[in-house]
Design a protein around this motif. Structure first.
Motif, short mmCIF file in Angstrom:
data_model
loop_
_atom_site.label_atom_id
_atom_site.label_comp_id
_atom_site.label_asym_id
_atom_site.label_seq_id
_atom_site.Cartn_x
_atom_site.Cartn_y
_atom_site.Cartn_z
N VAL A 24 28.52 -8.42 -22.55
CA VAL A 24 27.51 -7.97 -21.59
C VAL A 24 27.52 -6.45 -21.54
N PRO A 25 26.43 -5.83 -21.05
CA PRO A 25 26.44 -4.38 -20.89
C PRO A 25 27.63 -3.97 -20.01
N SER A 26 28.25 -2.85 -20.35
CA SER A 26 29.46 -2.42 -19.64
C SER A 26 29.21 -2.11 -18.17
N ASP A 27 27.95 -1.87 -17.79
CA ASP A 27 27.67 -1.59 -16.38
C ASP A 27 27.45 -2.86 -15.56
N LEU A 28 27.47 -4.03 -16.21
CA LEU A 28 27.37 -5.30 -15.48
C LEU A 28 28.77 -5.67 -15.00
N LEU A 29 28.98 -5.63 -13.70
CA LEU A 29 30.30 -5.86 -13.12
C LEU A 29 30.40 -7.13 -12.30
N ASP A 30 29.27 -7.80 -12.08
CA ASP A 30 29.25 -8.99 -11.24
C ASP A 30 29.79 -10.19 -12.02
N LYS A 31 31.03 -10.59 -11.69
CA LYS A 31 31.68 -11.70 -12.41
C LYS A 31 30.88 -12.98 -12.31
N ASP A 32 30.26 -13.24 -11.18
CA ASP A 32 29.48 -14.47 -11.02
C ASP A 32 28.33 -14.54 -12.03
N VAL A 33 27.69 -13.42 -12.29
CA VAL A 33 26.61 -13.38 -13.27
C VAL A 33 27.17 -13.65 -14.67
N ILE A 34 28.30 -13.03 -14.97
CA ILE A 34 28.94 -13.23 -16.28
C ILE A 34 29.36 -14.68 -16.46
N PHE A 35 29.94 -15.28 -15.42
CA PHE A 35 30.34 -16.68 -15.49
C PHE A 35 29.12 -17.59 -15.69
N GLN A 36 27.99 -17.25 -15.06
CA GLN A 36 26.77 -18.04 -15.24
C GLN A 36 26.30 -17.99 -16.70
N PHE A 37 26.46 -16.83 -17.35
CA PHE A 37 26.11 -16.74 -18.76
C PHE A 37 26.97 -17.72 -19.57
N GLY A 38 28.26 -17.79 -19.25
CA GLY A 38 29.15 -18.72 -19.93
C GLY A 38 28.75 -20.16 -19.69
N LYS A 39 28.39 -20.49 -18.46
CA LYS A 39 27.96 -21.86 -18.15
C LYS A 39 26.66 -22.21 -18.88
N ILE A 47 28.44 -29.10 -23.62
CA ILE A 47 29.82 -29.25 -23.19
C ILE A 47 29.80 -29.47 -21.69
N SER A 48 30.33 -30.60 -21.26
CA SER A 48 30.25 -30.94 -19.83
C SER A 48 31.24 -30.15 -18.98
N SER A 49 32.29 -29.65 -19.58
CA SER A 49 33.26 -28.85 -18.83
C SER A 49 32.63 -27.49 -18.57
N SER A 50 32.19 -27.27 -17.35
CA SER A 50 31.47 -26.03 -17.08
C SER A 50 32.18 -25.15 -16.05
N THR A 51 33.48 -25.37 -15.88
CA THR A 51 34.24 -24.54 -14.95
C THR A 51 34.57 -23.22 -15.62
N ILE A 52 34.03 -22.17 -15.09
CA ILE A 52 34.36 -20.84 -15.58
C ILE A 52 34.67 -19.98 -14.36
N THR A 53 35.91 -19.55 -14.28
CA THR A 53 36.36 -18.67 -13.21
C THR A 53 37.23 -17.57 -13.84
N LYS A 58 38.24 -13.62 -18.63
CA LYS A 58 38.78 -12.34 -18.17
C LYS A 58 38.24 -11.20 -19.02
N PHE A 59 38.05 -10.07 -18.34
CA PHE A 59 37.67 -8.87 -19.07
C PHE A 59 38.75 -8.55 -20.09
N CYS A 60 38.33 -8.24 -21.31
CA CYS A 60 39.28 -7.97 -22.39
C CYS A 60 39.25 -6.50 -22.82
N HIS A 61 38.07 -6.01 -23.22
CA HIS A 61 37.97 -4.64 -23.71
C HIS A 61 36.50 -4.22 -23.80
N LEU A 62 36.30 -2.95 -24.12
CA LEU A 62 34.96 -2.41 -24.36
C LEU A 62 34.77 -2.23 -25.86
N GLU A 63 33.54 -2.39 -26.31
CA GLU A 63 33.22 -2.11 -27.71
C GLU A 63 31.78 -1.64 -27.81
#
Length: 87
Positions: A24-39, A47-53, A58-63
């Motif tokens: 995601v863009p580095s200025d996107l900091l809202d974890k809930d939005v990022i988790f929704q992208f994963g879901k 994939i029925s397992s949609s638990t993402i917390t 977890k944030f890993c690095h910038l590139e």
């Protein structure tokens, strides 16, 4: 464009662990939005397992974004890199 890479591990119904990165863009900091992208990605993969917390994602690095990734992020808001057990 700088990207934040969110390292994500999700258990599938068959017991395998899916590993993928959510970019995601580095200025996107809202974890809930990022988790929704994963879901959204998991739903698309049927994939029925949609638990993402913060336990699964977890944030890993910038590139730096490539042209292809930048186009997809501008279109969809995120980009997924499939690492393990995503098919």
């Amino acid at each position: 464009m700088n990207l934040s890479v969110w390292d994500t591990y999700v258990a599938r119904d068959d017991g395998k662990i899916m590993h993928f990165d959510i970019l995601v863009p580095s200025d996107l900091l809202d974890k809930d939005v990022i988790f929704q992208f994963g879901k959204k990605y998991l739903k698309r993969k049927q994939i029925s397992s949609s638990t993402i917390t913060t336990n699964e994602c977890k944030f890993c690095h910038l590139e730096q974004a490539t042209h292809e990734i930048m186009e997809q992020i501008q279109k969809n808001g995120y980009f997924i890199i499939e690492m393990e057990n995503c098919n």
